[in-house]
Design a protein around this motif. Sequence first.
Motif, PDB file in Angstrom:
ATOM      1  N   ASN A   1      -6.534 -25.641 -24.588  1.00 24.02           N
ATOM      2  CA  ASN A   1      -6.538 -24.189 -24.715  1.00 24.02           C
ATOM      3  C   ASN A   1      -7.000 -23.516 -23.419  1.00 24.02           C
ATOM      4  O   ASN A   1      -6.459 -22.485 -23.006  1.00 24.02           O
ATOM      5  N   PHE A   2      -7.990 -24.111 -22.767  1.00 22.41           N
ATOM      6  CA  PHE A   2      -8.506 -23.537 -21.517  1.00 22.41           C
ATOM      7  C   PHE A   2      -7.427 -23.540 -20.433  1.00 22.41           C
ATOM      8  O   PHE A   2      -7.280 -22.553 -19.689  1.00 22.41           O
ATOM      9  N   ILE A   3      -6.664 -24.611 -20.332  1.00 24.35           N
ATOM     10  CA  ILE A   3      -5.601 -24.688 -19.322  1.00 24.35           C
ATOM     11  C   ILE A   3      -4.550 -23.612 -19.575  1.00 24.35           C
ATOM     12  O   ILE A   3      -4.085 -22.934 -18.650  1.00 24.35           O
ATOM     13  N   PHE A   4      -4.176 -23.426 -20.841  1.00 26.87           N
ATOM     14  CA  PHE A   4      -3.173 -22.398 -21.165  1.00 26.87           C
ATOM     15  C   PHE A   4      -3.706 -20.998 -20.863  1.00 26.87           C
ATOM     16  O   PHE A   4      -3.006 -20.157 -20.284  1.00 26.87           O
ATOM     17  N   LEU A   5      -4.951 -20.743 -21.241  1.00 30.63           N
ATOM     18  CA  LEU A   5      -5.511 -19.400 -21.077  1.00 30.63           C
ATOM     19  C   LEU A   5      -5.712 -19.038 -19.617  1.00 30.63           C
ATOM     20  O   LEU A   5      -5.539 -17.870 -19.225  1.00 30.63           O
ATOM     21  N   THR A   6      -6.053 -20.000 -18.789  1.00 27.15           N
ATOM     22  CA  THR A   6      -6.317 -19.705 -17.373  1.00 27.15           C
ATOM     23  C   THR A   6      -5.055 -19.744 -16.518  1.00 27.15           C
ATOM     24  O   THR A   6      -4.914 -18.941 -15.589  1.00 27.15           O
ATOM     25  N   GLN A   7      -4.149 -20.653 -16.799  1.00 27.54           N
ATOM     26  CA  GLN A   7      -2.968 -20.812 -15.957  1.00 27.54           C
ATOM     27  C   GLN A   7      -1.782 -19.973 -16.421  1.00 27.54           C
ATOM     28  O   GLN A   7      -0.990 -19.518 -15.594  1.00 27.54           O
ATOM     29  N   VAL A   8      -1.643 -19.756 -17.727  1.00 30.44           N
ATOM     30  CA  VAL A   8      -0.510 -18.983 -18.249  1.00 30.44           C
ATOM     31  C   VAL A   8      -0.938 -17.548 -18.555  1.00 30.44           C
ATOM     32  O   VAL A   8      -0.287 -16.587 -18.116  1.00 30.44           O
ATOM     33  N   ALA A   9      -2.008 -17.398 -19.324  1.00 38.16           N
ATOM     34  CA  ALA A   9      -2.465 -16.054 -19.681  1.00 38.16           C
ATOM     35  C   ALA A   9      -3.267 -15.391 -18.567  1.00 38.16           C
ATOM     36  O   ALA A   9      -3.569 -14.187 -18.651  1.00 38.16           O
ATOM     37  N   LYS A  10      -3.642 -16.160 -17.530  1.00 43.40           N
ATOM     38  CA  LYS A  10      -4.360 -15.635 -16.367  1.00 43.40           C
ATOM     39  C   LYS A  10      -5.716 -15.009 -16.731  1.00 43.40           C
ATOM     40  O   LYS A  10      -6.112 -13.984 -16.185  1.00 43.40           O
TER      41      LYS A  10
END
Length: 358
Positions: free
Chosen positions: A278-287
């Motif tokens: 979830n952290f990877i998605f939130l930081t890399q995709v959702a910025k």
Amino acid sequence: MFRSAFRHFSSEYFKKMVVHKNPDISVQSKNFAKNFLKKKSEIIKKEISVSEPLWKEPQLDDNDDDLTEEQQMEKQIQKLEPSSRPVVYNLSYYVNKNPVLRTFVQMGVFIRKWDKDPSVAKLVLSLDLDKNVKPFLVFLHDIGVPSENHAFIITKNPAVFQDSLQDLNNRIEYLKSKKFSKEDIVKILCKAPKWLSLNVQEVDTRLGWFQKEFGLTGAELREVVTERPKLVTLPTSIAHKVKFGITDFLDYSPESLKSLLLIYPKLFTKKFEQIEANFIFLTQVAKLTHQDIQMFPSVLIFPLQTLKARFAFLKFLDRIQFDPTKANFVSLKALCESDDKICCPSAENSIIRFTECF
């Protein structure tokens, strides 16, 4: 086939030895032949004799005429040998026979959960209503646990009946010595019934670990434990793995780590693999930034596929705005609602719903 042929050949041979008087054959050999033929004839008689039937019609008593077919069948089952009785796969079979199980069912205990563990079923069937169950219910009442929660505690932790009332009282007194209020103790037991099965030394060790590793004060420790008592009932290795991953892989500082625990202690009872994904998605995709996630840490354990779908829906509407200082702000808390709603404050303060079309 070879064995039967050998038997036939040997029997014919011995017959010749007995019938024909051959001077070359000794008396000892003739006696051996006679014994062989005698034993063989006895075996044949046993083989051709009709054996008794495997099943005998049950002899019903005169009093059985008033019984129903199910009652008559049950009575015959009780007369069978233990090895011949039907195999029982759940405790519901004993409800009408066992007063303890009958009492549990009347209370609302979900006894079906115990079918998976034979040791639990064996323990429950060995309980005595007056010696084991009633004193425990009185104990729960005395410490302030509402009666509507008794069934839930017994369902989740039937192993508590293995402990003496003295041990249970000692565990409650320990919490009182650590300045847990009566309301806090009731909340702990209702949220995590397995707490009662932990001895004082185990609880003291785990509380000390959390206080030391996260730098908590006594009041902060009581607050966290009351909010999420499973932190103590679960192995500390789970929280240790999450702590290590958040600091070493997600680059959070010790101060931020403590903040995450105080805001959302449930985070430290989950698998780190889910948190990392979830952290990877939130930081890399959702910025999103570390600070954004720290304000709403529940987003780290929200189902990833649902999170991606809602983010794609916001992108479709051109409403990806997580900065509270700007217009069309979407809260991360609203993004993690249990139902498919995303609150999007606008001029009309409207609510956008997911649709099947999307």
